[in-house]
Design an enzyme around this catalytic site. Structure first.
Site, PDB file in Angstrom:
ATOM      1  NE  ARG A  29       9.937   6.291   8.756  1.00 21.10           N
ATOM      2  CZ  ARG A  29       9.008   6.086   7.820  1.00 21.10           C
ATOM      3  NH1 ARG A  29       9.167   5.091   6.948  1.00 21.10           N
ATOM      4  NH2 ARG A  29       7.943   6.839   7.751  1.00 21.10           N
ATOM      5  NE  ARG A  59       6.691   4.667   9.885  1.00 15.21           N
ATOM      6  CZ  ARG A  59       5.605   4.721   9.119  1.00 15.21           C
ATOM      7  NH1 ARG A  59       5.300   3.704   8.346  1.00 15.21           N
ATOM      8  NH2 ARG A  59       4.825   5.790   9.118  1.00 15.21           N
ATOM      9  CD  GLU A  67      10.720  -7.260   6.464  1.00 15.63           C
ATOM     10  OE1 GLU A  67      11.033  -8.356   6.987  1.00 15.63           O
ATOM     11  OE2 GLU A  67      10.314  -6.279   7.121  1.00 15.63           O
ATOM     12  CB  ALA A 126       1.505   0.339   6.621  1.00 15.56           C
ATOM     13  CG  HIS A 135       5.068  -1.926  10.306  1.00 16.43           C
ATOM     14  ND1 HIS A 135       6.383  -2.315  10.422  1.00 16.43           N
ATOM     15  CD2 HIS A 135       5.058  -0.925   9.373  1.00 16.43           C
ATOM     16  CE1 HIS A 135       7.125  -1.575   9.608  1.00 16.43           C
ATOM     17  NE2 HIS A 135       6.345  -0.722   8.953  1.00 16.43           N
ATOM     18  CG  HIS A 170      11.008  -2.095   5.084  1.00 16.66           C
ATOM     19  ND1 HIS A 170       9.657  -2.042   4.850  1.00 16.66           N
ATOM     20  CD2 HIS A 170      11.246  -3.231   5.764  1.00 16.66           C
ATOM     21  CE1 HIS A 170       9.091  -3.104   5.387  1.00 16.66           C
ATOM     22  NE2 HIS A 170      10.029  -3.851   5.946  1.00 16.66           N
ATOM     23  CG  ASP A 223      -0.403 -17.129   9.069  1.00 22.36           C
ATOM     24  OD1 ASP A 223       0.611 -17.272   9.788  1.00 22.36           O
ATOM     25  OD2 ASP A 223      -1.560 -17.057   9.539  1.00 22.36           O
ATOM     26  N   PRO A 244       0.792  -1.223   0.000  1.00 24.78           N
ATOM     27  CG  PRO A 244      -0.116  -1.104   2.129  1.00 24.78           C
ATOM     28  CD  PRO A 244       0.538  -2.062   1.180  1.00 24.78           C
ATOM     29  CG  ASN A 245      -0.264   4.250   1.288  1.00 26.60           C
ATOM     30  OD1 ASN A 245      -1.258   4.755   0.769  1.00 26.60           O
ATOM     31  ND2 ASN A 245      -0.305   3.694   2.485  1.00 26.60           N
ATOM     32  NE  ARG A 288       3.889   6.689   1.836  1.00 19.91           N
ATOM     33  CZ  ARG A 288       4.147   5.443   2.215  1.00 19.91           C
ATOM     34  NH1 ARG A 288       4.648   4.580   1.355  1.00 19.91           N
ATOM     35  NH2 ARG A 288       3.892   5.058   3.436  1.00 19.91           N
ATOM     36  CE1 TYR A 344       8.876   5.160   3.194  1.00 20.22           C
ATOM     37  CE2 TYR A 344       7.287   6.959   3.145  1.00 20.22           C
ATOM     38  CZ  TYR A 344       7.756   5.795   3.718  1.00 20.22           C
ATOM     39  OH  TYR A 344       7.137   5.265   4.821  1.00 20.22           O
ATOM     40  CG  ASN A 374       8.453  -1.808   0.456  1.00 24.80           C
ATOM     41  OD1 ASN A 374       7.825  -1.866   1.521  1.00 24.80           O
ATOM     42  ND2 ASN A 374       9.094  -0.719   0.064  1.00 24.80           N
ATOM     43  CB  SER A 385      12.434   4.609   5.277  1.00 24.31           C
ATOM     44  OG  SER A 385      11.422   3.739   5.777  1.00 24.31           O
TER      45      SER A 385
HETATM   46  C1  DQA Z   1       8.186   1.213   3.951  1.00 21.59           C
HETATM   47  C2  DQA Z   1       8.211   1.437   5.456  1.00 21.59           C
HETATM   48  C3  DQA Z   1       6.833   1.209   6.061  1.00 21.59           C
HETATM   49  O1  DQA Z   1       6.864   1.444   7.457  1.00 21.59           O
HETATM   50  C4  DQA Z   1       5.822   2.171   5.426  1.00 21.59           C
HETATM   51  O2  DQA Z   1       4.530   1.915   5.936  1.00 21.59           O
HETATM   52  C5  DQA Z   1       5.844   2.124   3.952  1.00 21.59           C
HETATM   53  C6  DQA Z   1       7.131   2.059   3.259  1.00 21.59           C
HETATM   54  C7  DQA Z   1       9.541   1.536   3.300  1.00 21.59           C
HETATM   55  O3  DQA Z   1       9.752   1.114   2.169  1.00 21.59           O
HETATM   56  O4  DQA Z   1      10.379   2.220   3.906  1.00 21.59           O
HETATM   57  O5  DQA Z   1       4.803   2.212   3.300  1.00 21.59           O
HETATM   58  O6  DQA Z   1       7.916  -0.172   3.702  1.00 21.59           O
END
Ligand code: DQA
Length: 152
Positions: free
Chosen positions: A112, A116, A103, A82, A85, A105, A92, A10-11, A18, A23, A79, A107
């Site tokens: 942070r 997170r 995994e 959110a 978390h 990220h 699962d 998401p996002n 953003r 980011y 990635n 950032s």
């Molecule tokens: C993220 C870190 C997450 O905490 C956040 O919700 C994101 C981006 C990152 O790529 O740093 O959406 O996954």
């Protein structure tokens, strides 16, 4: 050519606009271009997808598990945004699909907010890349390709 699936949660469609201080200025299309260029150097095809929906990400991880068993896919770069978390369902799915998942990220989530700093994915991930900006995707692709070449 083996494939690596690069999943974005998401996002992450908003990358570039953003919170650029967190980011960076790169867009998801830039991430795609970086992954495709990295894939070419590694001899792997990259299939990059993004969804804002938890269930869609879960379906894609199940699909990846089947492709891994069929020998057409060597792993997943994830990635999960959110959902990292919050989502026991994604935990699962990764555990159940049996496909290596790295995994990522952009950032450094550990520097942070406290919420997170817990990941439901880390305990089931083959590896973790955190805090290198979008270069983390390229590092994760390299890690998966080297892991596959080593036969693990
Ligand atoms: C993220 C870190 C997450 O905490 C956040 O919700 C994101 C981006 C990152 O790529 O740093 O959406 O996954």
């Amino acid at each position: 050519m083996p494939t690596i699936l690069v999943l974005n949660g998401p996002n992450l469609n908003l990358l570039g606009t953003r919170e650029p201080a967190v980011y960076g200025a790169h867009t998801l299309d830039d991430v795609r271009a970086l992954c495709e260029a990295t894939g070419r150097t590694l001899g792997v095809a990259v299939d990059l997808r993004q969804s804002n929906h938890e269930g869609v990400l879960i379906d894609w991880i199940h699909e990846a598990g089947a492709a891994f068993r069929a020998g057409t896919l060597i792993g997943v770069v994830l990635n999960a945004g959110a959902y990292t978390h919050t989502s026991i369902a994604l935990h699962d799915a990764v555990k159940g699909a049996g496909v290596p998942v790295v995994e990522v990220h952009i950032s450094n989530v550990h520097a942070r907010e406290p919420f997170r700093q817990h990941s439901w994915l880390s305990p089931v991930a083959a590896g973790i890349v955190v805090g290198f900006g979008i270069d983390g995707y390229a590092l994760a692709l390299q890690g998966l390709a080297r892991r596959a070449a080593a036969g693990s």
